[in-house]
Design a protein around this motif. Structure first.
Motif, PDB file in Angstrom:
ATOM      1  N   LEU A 163       0.832  -1.202   0.000  1.00 14.07           N
ATOM      2  CA  LEU A 163       0.000   0.000   0.000  1.00 14.07           C
ATOM      3  C   LEU A 163       0.874   1.263   0.000  1.00 14.07           C
ATOM      4  O   LEU A 163       0.665   2.189   0.784  1.00 14.07           O
ATOM      5  CB  LEU A 163      -0.947   0.002   1.213  1.00 14.07           C
ATOM      6  CG  LEU A 163      -2.228   0.829   1.107  1.00 14.07           C
ATOM      7  CD1 LEU A 163      -3.095   0.355  -0.044  1.00 14.07           C
ATOM      8  CD2 LEU A 163      -3.010   0.784   2.405  1.00 14.07           C
ATOM      9  N   ILE A 164       1.841   1.288  -0.901  1.00  8.27           N
ATOM     10  CA  ILE A 164       2.816   2.373  -0.922  1.00  8.27           C
ATOM     11  C   ILE A 164       2.240   3.667  -1.484  1.00  8.27           C
ATOM     12  O   ILE A 164       2.463   4.759  -0.950  1.00  8.27           O
ATOM     13  CB  ILE A 164       4.050   1.961  -1.752  1.00  8.27           C
ATOM     14  CG1 ILE A 164       4.732   0.726  -1.123  1.00  8.27           C
ATOM     15  CG2 ILE A 164       5.043   3.114  -1.865  1.00  8.27           C
ATOM     16  CD1 ILE A 164       5.297   0.957   0.247  1.00  8.27           C
ATOM     17  N   ARG A 165       1.477   3.564  -2.584  1.00  7.37           N
ATOM     18  CA  ARG A 165       1.015   4.768  -3.273  1.00  7.37           C
ATOM     19  C   ARG A 165      -0.441   4.645  -3.688  1.00  7.37           C
ATOM     20  O   ARG A 165      -0.760   4.314  -4.822  1.00  7.37           O
ATOM     21  CB  ARG A 165       1.891   5.003  -4.513  1.00  7.37           C
ATOM     22  CG  ARG A 165       1.647   6.331  -5.230  1.00  7.37           C
ATOM     23  CD  ARG A 165       1.920   7.509  -4.324  1.00  7.37           C
ATOM     24  NE  ARG A 165       1.957   8.777  -5.069  1.00  7.37           N
ATOM     25  CZ  ARG A 165       1.856   9.970  -4.495  1.00  7.37           C
ATOM     26  NH1 ARG A 165       1.724  10.042  -3.173  1.00  7.37           N
ATOM     27  NH2 ARG A 165       1.918  11.071  -5.217  1.00  7.37           N
ATOM     28  N   PRO A 171      -5.865   0.477   6.025  1.00 12.41           N
ATOM     29  CA  PRO A 171      -4.518  -0.122   6.030  1.00 12.41           C
ATOM     30  C   PRO A 171      -4.401  -1.369   6.901  1.00 12.41           C
ATOM     31  O   PRO A 171      -3.611  -2.269   6.579  1.00 12.41           O
ATOM     32  CB  PRO A 171      -3.629   1.016   6.543  1.00 12.41           C
ATOM     33  CG  PRO A 171      -4.562   1.991   7.183  1.00 12.41           C
ATOM     34  CD  PRO A 171      -5.861   1.865   6.481  1.00 12.41           C
ATOM     35  N   ILE A 172      -5.164  -1.443   7.976  1.00 11.83           N
ATOM     36  CA  ILE A 172      -5.102  -2.632   8.821  1.00 11.83           C
ATOM     37  C   ILE A 172      -5.644  -3.841   8.059  1.00 11.83           C
ATOM     38  O   ILE A 172      -5.060  -4.928   8.084  1.00 11.83           O
ATOM     39  CB  ILE A 172      -5.899  -2.421  10.124  1.00 11.83           C
ATOM     40  CG1 ILE A 172      -5.398  -1.168  10.847  1.00 11.83           C
ATOM     41  CG2 ILE A 172      -5.777  -3.647  11.020  1.00 11.83           C
ATOM     42  CD1 ILE A 172      -3.922  -1.193  11.204  1.00 11.83           C
ATOM     43  N   ILE A 173      -6.752  -3.652   7.355  1.00 11.09           N
ATOM     44  CA  ILE A 173      -7.324  -4.741   6.564  1.00 11.09           C
ATOM     45  C   ILE A 173      -6.369  -5.129   5.444  1.00 11.09           C
ATOM     46  O   ILE A 173      -6.117  -6.318   5.206  1.00 11.09           O
ATOM     47  CB  ILE A 173      -8.696  -4.331   5.998  1.00 11.09           C
ATOM     48  CG1 ILE A 173      -9.698  -4.118   7.135  1.00 11.09           C
ATOM     49  CG2 ILE A 173      -9.216  -5.380   5.021  1.00 11.09           C
ATOM     50  CD1 ILE A 173     -11.053  -3.609   6.671  1.00 11.09           C
ATOM     51  N   TRP A 174      -5.823  -4.123   4.741  1.00  9.99           N
ATOM     52  CA  TRP A 174      -4.974  -4.431   3.585  1.00  9.99           C
ATOM     53  C   TRP A 174      -3.697  -5.151   4.004  1.00  9.99           C
ATOM     54  O   TRP A 174      -3.324  -6.170   3.425  1.00  9.99           O
ATOM     55  CB  TRP A 174      -4.644  -3.149   2.825  1.00  9.99           C
ATOM     56  CG  TRP A 174      -3.841  -3.431   1.594  1.00  9.99           C
ATOM     57  CD1 TRP A 174      -2.487  -3.397   1.461  1.00  9.99           C
ATOM     58  CD2 TRP A 174      -4.358  -3.841   0.321  1.00  9.99           C
ATOM     59  NE1 TRP A 174      -2.123  -3.743   0.196  1.00  9.99           N
ATOM     60  CE2 TRP A 174      -3.251  -4.019  -0.534  1.00  9.99           C
ATOM     61  CE3 TRP A 174      -5.646  -4.058  -0.178  1.00  9.99           C
ATOM     62  CZ2 TRP A 174      -3.385  -4.413  -1.860  1.00  9.99           C
ATOM     63  CZ3 TRP A 174      -5.789  -4.450  -1.500  1.00  9.99           C
ATOM     64  CH2 TRP A 174      -4.667  -4.630  -2.325  1.00  9.99           C
ATOM     65  N   TRP A 175      -2.995  -4.616   4.995  1.00  7.66           N
ATOM     66  CA  TRP A 175      -1.744  -5.251   5.416  1.00  7.66           C
ATOM     67  C   TRP A 175      -2.011  -6.624   6.027  1.00  7.66           C
ATOM     68  O   TRP A 175      -1.224  -7.555   5.833  1.00  7.66           O
ATOM     69  CB  TRP A 175      -1.013  -4.351   6.404  1.00  7.66           C
ATOM     70  CG  TRP A 175      -0.440  -3.114   5.759  1.00  7.66           C
ATOM     71  CD1 TRP A 175      -0.004  -2.983   4.470  1.00  7.66           C
ATOM     72  CD2 TRP A 175      -0.251  -1.832   6.371  1.00  7.66           C
ATOM     73  NE1 TRP A 175       0.448  -1.714   4.240  1.00  7.66           N
ATOM     74  CE2 TRP A 175       0.309  -0.974   5.388  1.00  7.66           C
ATOM     75  CE3 TRP A 175      -0.491  -1.328   7.637  1.00  7.66           C
ATOM     76  CZ2 TRP A 175       0.630   0.360   5.661  1.00  7.66           C
ATOM     77  CZ3 TRP A 175      -0.171   0.002   7.902  1.00  7.66           C
ATOM     78  CH2 TRP A 175       0.380   0.832   6.922  1.00  7.66           C
ATOM     79  N   SER A 176      -3.098  -6.757   6.760  1.00  8.34           N
ATOM     80  CA  SER A 176      -3.466  -8.084   7.280  1.00  8.34           C
ATOM     81  C   SER A 176      -3.741  -9.043   6.133  1.00  8.34           C
ATOM     82  O   SER A 176      -3.384 -10.222   6.192  1.00  8.34           O
ATOM     83  CB  SER A 176      -4.691  -7.979   8.182  1.00  8.34           C
ATOM     84  OG  SER A 176      -4.436  -7.169   9.308  1.00  8.34           O
ATOM     85  N   HIS A 235      -2.094  10.368   6.703  1.00 17.51           N
ATOM     86  CA  HIS A 235      -0.897  10.162   5.878  1.00 17.51           C
ATOM     87  C   HIS A 235       0.126   9.360   6.671  1.00 17.51           C
ATOM     88  O   HIS A 235       1.115   9.897   7.163  1.00 17.51           O
ATOM     89  CB  HIS A 235      -0.316  11.511   5.444  1.00 17.51           C
ATOM     90  CG  HIS A 235      -1.233  12.303   4.573  1.00 17.51           C
ATOM     91  ND1 HIS A 235      -1.157  13.677   4.426  1.00 17.51           N
ATOM     92  CD2 HIS A 235      -2.283  11.915   3.803  1.00 17.51           C
ATOM     93  CE1 HIS A 235      -2.093  14.097   3.601  1.00 17.51           C
ATOM     94  NE2 HIS A 235      -2.799  13.046   3.215  1.00 17.51           N
ATOM     95  N   TRP A 236      -0.103   8.074   6.790  1.00 17.88           N
ATOM     96  CA  TRP A 236       0.764   7.225   7.596  1.00 17.88           C
ATOM     97  C   TRP A 236       2.102   6.969   6.914  1.00 17.88           C
ATOM     98  O   TRP A 236       3.100   6.749   7.593  1.00 17.88           O
ATOM     99  CB  TRP A 236       0.064   5.906   7.888  1.00 17.88           C
ATOM    100  CG  TRP A 236      -1.133   6.032   8.769  1.00 17.88           C
ATOM    101  CD1 TRP A 236      -1.720   7.188   9.197  1.00 17.88           C
ATOM    102  CD2 TRP A 236      -1.899   4.976   9.343  1.00 17.88           C
ATOM    103  NE1 TRP A 236      -2.811   6.915   9.990  1.00 17.88           N
ATOM    104  CE2 TRP A 236      -2.936   5.552  10.096  1.00 17.88           C
ATOM    105  CE3 TRP A 236      -1.814   3.593   9.280  1.00 17.88           C
ATOM    106  CZ2 TRP A 236      -3.881   4.791  10.787  1.00 17.88           C
ATOM    107  CZ3 TRP A 236      -2.756   2.828   9.969  1.00 17.88           C
ATOM    108  CH2 TRP A 236      -3.768   3.433  10.716  1.00 17.88           C
TER     109      TRP A 236
END
Length: 601
Positions: free
Chosen positions: A440-442, A474-479, A595-596
């Protein structure tokens, strides 16, 4: 969570009534009825308490078949309602064409009126914003995506008007909403648990990527819906195919099989799986099944899957990857199921006997569906390249001269569009390499507008912004990324049938893009096509590692509580990001909180 490994609450392996009975038994002893720890009763008859608070709650609401069915409908209705609220409320905001809406919305309006996409004057966006959409020209526009997605958008405008943003977006929003109960049905079929199905549907309902692509009229959310629909039909076909091949092979063994494979009463014995080597040469000892097994033509769900993937391909050509991948998956399932039932030449039977049948059931159906979506272009003469074959020197000759010139022109159009896609090199500030997608870089900023208190009375800060960014929770995506890696590992270490279709879906949506690493105009939001499969991978992790409902209460409770904490964190993060998914006016400092990573600005 009321569901866990294998024996998840709500699954056939662990009926809720059993949990209720166990709970009643375990709580029958009151505090006054103490047992001496050293007595025989304490050491031999005191049961180990199992389940968790969630299992107790689940048992209360599913004690009978009627209650169980009602509870499932409530869960399904709740996640669907949540999805509808997040996708439909405020759908008309913002009141201007956002990001690629400037292409797809205008193309859709001319398509439903002319049968093909037309060019627009330079001030067309201003006309749209002022409520005057009928300014398209008669000249054809060169577009590079099939018509179906734009027809969905156009249908919404025909029903609700093209003079308002709600009409522009309602077609996409409805399919984006329906994708949530669709995922519920898929997860229910995969894991046998309504609780796990609800968790999966809930994660899709609150994910920002799914929300944004349901609220902005672009094609990718529509593509995701039809891919998910095809996947459901693949699972139904698998279930139906297993039943049919079981019946056919059992009938063969009952009537034609060797006498050594039947008992004294003539009933067939259970067949042992064929050794792997039997797929290439006959084993020394014949297995209990037939040499090849039947070719099964009656596979309505397979045809339905082909139609759904054909519809996906009619939105974007990337749907073809899912069609090809899941067709190969059905061949692999066929081979595996034949081997399990003792078919001697199980591999060659799946490829050479059932394979051609499956091909005839799928590819022609998908092609006809795809071709039918071009009806408007084919039935008129104004579309781009529509009369290409009628021009001198362009028509095919020789063996292909019989092909209608309209189809020759469509083939030329498609080949030119393919060259455009593969050679696209336009630079874009939000382009994202497929290698960056898992991290999830960009993400893609669809829109952002700054204002201050002096020019916007609703702004109560020095600087405010209305932003729409297509970024997953982001929590869902990285998980999901970690869960996919876990599933790949488990496919080797402890394979289960659910792993195959989940990983096929992720692979079909992601791996083909690795062949286009040199192409510049590639974006993170393309990943919406396989986001549901990443969520299913998360659900599989919960299905695998959370102790079953008959596990010791402490272990089960810890697993359930950890799952609950994960869902709460996902919900809170979605609440934080919701304004930048829906274009709500927020202070600039609030926007900075989302903007993490550096690439999220």
């Amino acid at each position: 969570m009321a569901g866990g490994t294998g024996a998840a609450a709500g699954s056939t392996a662990a009926p809720a009534t059993a949990t209720a009975t166990a709970t009643a038994t375990l709580t029958a002893t009151t505090e006054d009825e103490t047992v001496d720890p050293g007595s025989a009763a304490a050491s031999s008859s005191t049961p180990t308490r199992t389940g968790s608070w969630a299992d107790d709650l689940w048992a209360r609401f599913t004690g009978t078949a009627v209650l169980r069915r009602r509870t499932e409908w409530i869960l399904l209705g709740a996640v669907t309602l949540l999805a509808a609220l997040l996708r439909l409320v405020g759908l008309a905001h913002p009141g201007f064409l956002v990001f690629d809406e400037t292409f797809y919305v205008k193309d859709a309006w001319s398509l439903v009126h002319l049968g093909y996409e037309a060019k627009w004057p330079e001030n067309a966006n201003d006309s749209w914003a002022s409520g005057d959409p009928n300014v398209y020209l008669d000249e054809a526009s060169y577009v590079v995506h099939p018509p179906l997605g734009k027809l969905v958008i156009g249908l919404g405008m025909l029903l609700f008007g093209a003079d308002n943003p709600f009409g522009w977006r309602i077609g996409v929003a409805i399919l984006g909403t329906l994708a949530v109960p669709l995922l519920w049905l898929v997860a229910r079929k995969l894991f046998g648990s309504p609780v796990l199905a609800t968790i999966g549907a809930f994660l899709l309902a609150i994910d920002g990527h799914a929300i944004v692509t349901s609220r902005i009229s672009i094609l990718d959310g529509i593509l995701m819906f039809f891919v998910l629909l095809g996947f459901l039909f693949v699972l139904l076909d698998r279930q139906d195919f297993v039943r049919r091949i079981d019946a056919r092979i059992l009938d063969w063994r009952r009537t034609e099989g060797a006498a050594a494979g039947r008992d004294a009463g003539g009933a067939p014995d259970d067949a042992a799986p064929t050794p792997i080597v039997a797929g290439t040469r006959a084993p020394a000892k014949r297995p209990g099944g037939p040499d090849w097994g039947p070719a099964i033509w009656n596979r309505p769900w397979l045809v339905a899957a082909a139609i759904a993937f054909g519809l996906a391909s009619s939105v974007k050509w990337s749907g073809l990857y899912f069609l090809a991948a899941f067709c190969l998956y059905t061949v692999a399932v066929d081979a595996w199921e034949r081997r399990r039932r003792g078919v001697t030449f199980w591999a060659s039977a799946a490829v050479l006997k059932q394979g051609p049948v499956s091909f005839l059931l799928t590819i022609p159906a998908a092609f006809v569906v795809y071709l039918s979506t071009w009806t408007g272009w084919l039935s008129t003469t104004g579309g781009f390249y529509r009369t290409w074959a009628d021009e001198p020197g362009n028509a095919w000759t020789g063996a292909l001269a019989w092909v209608p010139r309209s189809l020759q022109s469509l083939w030329h159009y498609s080949s030119e569009a393919y060259k455009f896609h593969t050679g696209l090199s336009a630079d874009h500030p939000y382009q994202s390499s497929p290698l960056e997608w898992p991290f999830l870089i960009r993400p893609t900023a669809f829109s952002y507008q700054y204002s201050s208190a002096s020019d916007n009375a609703a702004c109560h800060a020095e600087l405010c912004v209305e932003a729409i960014t297509s970024i997953s929770n982001p929590i869902i995506w990285w998980s999901g990324t970690v869960a996919v890696i876990f599933c790949v590992m488990m496919l080797v270490l402890q394979p289960r049938w659910q792993l195959g279709p989940i990983l096929v879906g992720v692979g079909a949506g992601y791996l083909p893009w690795l062949a286009y690493l040199e192409r510049q105009a590639v974006f993170q939001f393309y990943a919406i096509a396989f986001l549901p499969f990443m969520i299913l991978a998360i659900v599989y992790v919960l299905y695998s590692i959370v102790p079953a409902s008959d596990a010791p209460r402490r272990a089960r409770t810890f697993g359930v509580n950890a799952t609950a904490v994960f869902l709460v964190v996902c919900t809170l993060v979605s609440a934080l990001f919701l304004p930048v998914w829906t274009g709500i006016l927020i202070p600039d400092w609030y926007w900075s909180l989302t903007h993490w990573l550096v690439g999220w600005k």
